[in-house]
Design a protein around this motif. Structure first.
Motif, PDB file in Angstrom:
ATOM      1  N   LEU A  24      78.282  35.109   3.297  1.00 36.99           N
ATOM      2  CA  LEU A  24      76.567  34.464   3.692  1.00 36.99           C
ATOM      3  C   LEU A  24      76.419  33.265   4.404  1.00 36.99           C
ATOM      4  N   SER A  25      77.322  32.212   3.692  1.00 37.09           N
ATOM      5  CA  SER A  25      77.172  30.936   4.381  1.00 37.09           C
ATOM      6  C   SER A  25      77.894  30.736   5.694  1.00 37.09           C
ATOM      7  N   ASP A  26      78.659  31.825   6.131  1.00 36.63           N
ATOM      8  CA  ASP A  26      79.110  31.704   7.358  1.00 36.63           C
ATOM      9  C   ASP A  26      78.216  32.016   8.277  1.00 36.63           C
ATOM     10  N   ILE A  27      77.200  32.775   8.199  1.00 31.51           N
ATOM     11  CA  ILE A  27      76.014  33.282   8.854  1.00 31.51           C
ATOM     12  C   ILE A  27      75.045  32.257   8.911  1.00 31.51           C
ATOM     13  N   ALA A  28      74.285  32.196   7.797  1.00 33.12           N
ATOM     14  CA  ALA A  28      73.040  31.072   7.754  1.00 33.12           C
ATOM     15  C   ALA A  28      72.902  30.664   6.470  1.00 33.12           C
ATOM     16  N   PRO A  29      72.985  29.467   5.882  1.00 31.25           N
ATOM     17  CA  PRO A  29      72.976  28.898   4.760  1.00 31.25           C
ATOM     18  C   PRO A  29      71.467  29.221   4.158  1.00 31.25           C
ATOM     19  N   HIS A  30      71.724  29.716   2.935  1.00 32.29           N
ATOM     20  CA  HIS A  30      70.350  29.661   2.110  1.00 32.29           C
ATOM     21  C   HIS A  30      69.632  30.934   2.769  1.00 32.29           C
ATOM     22  N   ALA A  31      70.360  32.263   3.145  1.00 35.46           N
ATOM     23  CA  ALA A  31      69.787  33.409   3.868  1.00 35.46           C
ATOM     24  C   ALA A  31      69.683  34.484   2.914  1.00 35.46           C
ATOM     25  N   SER A  32      70.314  34.275   1.575  1.00 32.48           N
ATOM     26  CA  SER A  32      70.509  35.462   0.694  1.00 32.48           C
ATOM     27  C   SER A  32      69.317  36.222   0.777  1.00 32.48           C
ATOM     28  N   GLU A  33      67.959  35.877   0.636  1.00 28.01           N
ATOM     29  CA  GLU A  33      66.777  36.652   0.298  1.00 28.01           C
ATOM     30  C   GLU A  33      66.644  37.583   1.428  1.00 28.01           C
ATOM     31  N   GLU A  71      79.666  45.072  -4.274  1.00 27.34           N
ATOM     32  CA  GLU A  71      81.009  45.225  -3.778  1.00 27.34           C
ATOM     33  C   GLU A  71      80.849  46.054  -2.471  1.00 27.34           C
ATOM     34  N   MET A  72      79.896  47.107  -2.508  1.00 27.15           N
ATOM     35  CA  MET A  72      79.754  47.836  -1.304  1.00 27.15           C
ATOM     36  C   MET A  72      79.031  47.381  -0.038  1.00 27.15           C
ATOM     37  N   THR A  73      78.371  46.452  -0.282  1.00 27.70           N
ATOM     38  CA  THR A  73      77.522  45.957   0.949  1.00 27.70           C
ATOM     39  C   THR A  73      77.745  44.589   1.482  1.00 27.70           C
ATOM     40  N   GLN A  74      78.890  43.829   0.826  1.00 24.18           N
ATOM     41  CA  GLN A  74      79.090  42.286   1.383  1.00 24.18           C
ATOM     42  C   GLN A  74      80.038  42.385   2.659  1.00 24.18           C
ATOM     43  N   GLN A  75      80.488  43.651   2.882  1.00 22.25           N
ATOM     44  CA  GLN A  75      81.059  43.814   4.419  1.00 22.25           C
ATOM     45  C   GLN A  75      80.090  44.063   5.424  1.00 22.25           C
ATOM     46  N   LEU A  76      78.973  44.461   5.176  1.00 24.21           N
ATOM     47  CA  LEU A  76      77.959  44.782   6.087  1.00 24.21           C
ATOM     48  C   LEU A  76      77.403  43.417   6.930  1.00 24.21           C
ATOM     49  N   VAL A  77      78.431  42.833   7.671  1.00 19.55           N
ATOM     50  CA  VAL A  77      78.083  41.390   8.403  1.00 19.55           C
ATOM     51  C   VAL A  77      78.794  41.387   9.789  1.00 19.55           C
ATOM     52  N   ASP A  78      78.273  40.675  10.622  1.00 20.97           N
ATOM     53  CA  ASP A  78      79.068  40.621  11.896  1.00 20.97           C
ATOM     54  C   ASP A  78      78.873  41.882  12.378  1.00 20.97           C
ATOM     55  N   LYS A  79      80.029  42.574  12.893  1.00 19.27           N
ATOM     56  CA  LYS A  79      80.106  43.847  13.730  1.00 19.27           C
ATOM     57  C   LYS A  79      80.224  44.943  12.781  1.00 19.27           C
ATOM     58  N   LYS A  80      80.309  44.852  11.416  1.00 24.17           N
ATOM     59  CA  LYS A  80      80.808  45.609  10.399  1.00 24.17           C
ATOM     60  C   LYS A  80      79.475  46.286  10.178  1.00 24.17           C
ATOM     61  N   THR A  81      79.172  47.750  10.643  1.00 27.54           N
ATOM     62  CA  THR A  81      78.019  48.193  10.374  1.00 27.54           C
ATOM     63  C   THR A  81      78.124  49.572   9.317  1.00 27.54           C
ATOM     64  N   ILE A  82      79.140  49.865   8.914  1.00 27.12           N
ATOM     65  CA  ILE A  82      79.614  51.145   8.135  1.00 27.12           C
ATOM     66  C   ILE A  82      80.431  50.538   7.167  1.00 27.12           C
ATOM     67  N   VAL A  83      80.293  50.917   5.933  1.00 25.50           N
ATOM     68  CA  VAL A  83      81.231  50.557   4.992  1.00 25.50           C
ATOM     69  C   VAL A  83      81.526  51.893   4.018  1.00 25.50           C
ATOM     70  N   LEU A  84      82.736  52.317   4.064  1.00 31.70           N
ATOM     71  CA  LEU A  84      83.356  53.625   3.196  1.00 31.70           C
ATOM     72  C   LEU A  84      83.694  53.276   1.870  1.00 31.70           C
ATOM     73  N   GLY A  85      83.165  53.850   0.973  1.00 32.02           N
ATOM     74  CA  GLY A  85      83.738  53.638  -0.351  1.00 32.02           C
ATOM     75  C   GLY A  85      84.373  54.895  -1.058  1.00 32.02           C
ATOM     76  N   TYR A  86      84.752  54.879  -2.141  1.00 32.17           N
ATOM     77  CA  TYR A  86      85.353  56.089  -2.905  1.00 32.17           C
ATOM     78  C   TYR A  86      84.511  56.428  -3.871  1.00 32.17           C
TER      79      TYR A  86
END
Length: 382
Positions: free
Chosen positions: A42-51, A159-174
């Motif tokens: 999150l800090s790579d995208i925008a500081p204090h933007a977690s909300e 864990e499942m949603t932390q990679q939904l950033v930048d170009k990643k718009t889909i995350v496959l889980g088990y």
């Protein structure tokens, strides 16, 4: 010495089959750090933007699931993610599902309800129900599971949603199945689930994702609307997960979550008849995949059938039995190694010992399911 045709056929099918397992090996031997390398904090995208950036909407479609929701909702509300809501879609349930959802809403404002009434155009269509749930969601990050699932940890949402950033718009889980000791059917279901996951996650880590599983799947609302939702396959029974991923995925927008804390576990079917009906519905959607995926998956099935058929014929009729035995042993050494490491990632190592036995059973089951669906395809979501 000229080898007979039986040996050449066996060698050809074995090479084709091993080519697939070498393709799967990237998933088997990949490390979590390698898989997560493309994720952004999150800090790579925008500081204090977690909300805003970190907010997640968990969406569950429930049809006659009152008992399962009593188990699942408390576990979801205990998740350690800082900002999420739980949108539960009551798909015209005949039991007390609605009352259960409303009771949780009174206790926790994070629980939201979508109550569906019968719709003649979309009767029995889970995609219609999910679409209404997505429209209800307040957040861009969407995480999906089923009412009969439970998260493996309190970090599942994170864990499942932390990679939904930048170009990643889909995350496959088990999503595996709970273990029932002493049940052969349960072991077979868990094995089939782990084998399927090894395949579709292997394709995904190579930038060629063809499906995901709705019991543990995340994507953004932006991706959903950019892909026109489920419109291209709304009339197809099933496919709210695999057909959506098959259509929306590309080489850059799919991530895979390998952390066991991101897994979910479902209640397995307890009868052969129930499992058979479930698999009929699942296999029905494969015919709507992209052609490149249908050809690739079809050739893999042919390579398996061809290997077993030619091994039997060559073993009986070929005089070069030592060469035949050597080819068979080589095939199993490679496949056992690839599957062993893949199953270790999926927390199913105990099943690897019976891999050859389960493989044969599943191969014949898949063939029977395919022909069964040709004769009488399933028509309703239950």
């Amino acid at each position: 010495m000229i080898l007979d045709l039986f040996v050449w056929f066996l060698a050809g099918f074995t090479i084709l089959n091993l080519g697939y397992y070498l393709y799967f090996s990237k998933f088997s031997f990949i490390t979590k750090s390698t898989c997560d390398r493309t994720s952004t904090t999150l800090s790579d995208i925008a500081p204090h933007a977690s909300e805003t950036i970190d907010a997640v909407s968990v969406i569950i479609c429930a049809k006659n699931e009152e008992e399962n929701l009593k188990r699942l909702l408390p576990l979801l509300l205990e998740q350690n993610h800082p900002n999420f809501e739980v949108v539960v879609v009551n798909d015209y349930s005949k039991d007390n599902t609605l009352e259960v959802i409303e009771s949780f809403m009174e206790k926790d404002s994070r629980v939201k309800l979508v109550d569906i009434v019968p719709n003649e155009s979309f009767w029995g269509n889970k995609k219609y129900a999910l679409t209404l749930g997505i429209k209800k969601a307040r957040n861009n990050k969407l995480l999906f599971t089923d009412a009969d699932c439970t998260p493996a940890s309190k970090s599942w949402i994170s864990e499942m949603t932390q990679q939904l950033v930048d170009k990643k718009t889909i995350v496959l889980g088990y999503s595996g199945y709970e273990k029932i000791k002493g049940s052969f059917l349960n072991a077979l279901i868990r094995f089939e689930t782990a084998i399927a996951a090894t395949q579709y996650l292997s394709y995904a880590v190579r930038g060629n994702a063809y499906m995901g599983v709705g019991r543990n799947l995340a994507y953004t609302a932006d991706q959903f609307y950019a892909s026109s939702g489920f419109m291209s396959h709304m009339k197809v029974l099933g496919g709210d997960d695999d057909l959506f991923v098959n259509e929306a995925a590309n080489r850059e927008n799919v991530a895979v979550s390998l952390n066991p804390d991101s897994f979910t576990y479902s209640v397995p079917k307890k009868s052969w008849n129930a499992w058979w009906k479930q698999k009929r519905r699942h296999i029905n959607t494969a015919g709507h995949y992209k052609w490149k995926h249908k050809i690739a998956l079809g050739l893999f099935f042919v390579s398996q059938i061809g290997f077993f058929a030619s091994a039997v014929v060559a073993g009986i009729f070929s005089p070069f039995w030592m060469i035949v035995l050597g080819i068979i042993v080589l095939r199993y050494l490679v496949t056992w190694l690839v599957i062993g490491y893949a199953f270790k990632k999926l927390q199913e190592s105990a099943l690897v010992w019976f891999y050859p036995f389960y493989e044969v059973i599943l191969l014949f089951s898949q063939g029977a399911l395919y022909f069964n669906n040709l004769v009488a395809p399933p028509r309703y979501w239950e």
